[in-house]
Design a protein around this motif. Structure first.
Motif, PDB file in Angstrom:
ATOM      1  N   THR A  34       0.844  -1.189   0.000  1.00 23.46           N
ATOM      2  CA  THR A  34       0.000   0.000   0.000  1.00 23.46           C
ATOM      3  C   THR A  34       0.876   1.234   0.000  1.00 23.46           C
ATOM      4  OG1 THR A  34      -1.759  -1.121   1.207  1.00 23.46           O
ATOM      5  CG2 THR A  34      -1.777   1.268   1.258  1.00 23.46           C
ATOM      6  N   THR A  82       1.040   5.158   0.626  1.00 19.00           N
ATOM      7  CA  THR A  82       0.385   6.295   1.266  1.00 19.00           C
ATOM      8  C   THR A  82       1.232   7.505   0.940  1.00 19.00           C
ATOM      9  OG1 THR A  82      -0.361   4.852   3.047  1.00 19.00           O
ATOM     10  CG2 THR A  82      -0.466   7.222   3.435  1.00 19.00           C
ATOM     11  N   ASP A  84       1.020  -5.084   3.136  1.00 18.53           N
ATOM     12  CA  ASP A  84      -0.346  -5.327   3.605  1.00 18.53           C
ATOM     13  C   ASP A  84      -0.429  -6.525   4.544  1.00 18.53           C
ATOM     14  OD1 ASP A  84      -1.247  -3.177   2.195  1.00 18.53           O
ATOM     15  OD2 ASP A  84      -2.253  -4.333   0.630  1.00 18.53           O
TER      16      ASP A  84
END
Length: 75
Positions: free
Chosen positions: A21, A23, A35
Motif C-alpha cells: 500500500t 500512502t 499489507d
C-alpha cells in the motif's frame, strides 16, 4: 520493438508477489507498507528542491536512497 532494460537489480526484487500500500502526501513524500504485516518497507522522500521538477527519491526504511525517480515528460 524496444529492448527490455533492467532498472533495478535482481538482488532488490522479491521472488514472490506482495501486496503493498502506497500512502502519499504530495508535499512531504510517503511510505510503502506491506499489507500482510503492516511493516513499512520503503519511504518516498520529496526534497524541497526536487518538488518543482517532479522528482522524488525512493529510500529504504533507514532513509538510505535507493532510486531517484522523475515524472515522464509530456509531449
Amino acid at each position: 520493438m524496444a529492448a527490455v532494460v533492467a532498472v533495478v537489480g535482481a538482488q532488490f526484487c522479491s521472488s514472490q508477489a506482495s501486496r503493498l500500500t502506497l500512502t502519499m502526501n504530495l508535499t512531504r513524500g510517503g511510505t510503502v507498507t506491506d499489507d500482510g504485516n503492516g511493516a513499512v518497507v520503503l519511504r518516498i522522500d520529496v526534497p524541497l528542491f526536487l518538488r518543482f521538477f517532479g522528482r522524488f527519491v525512493l529510500a529504504d526504511v533507514a532513509g538510505r536512497p535507493l532510486l531517484s525517480v522523475q515524472r515522464k515528460a509530456r509531449l
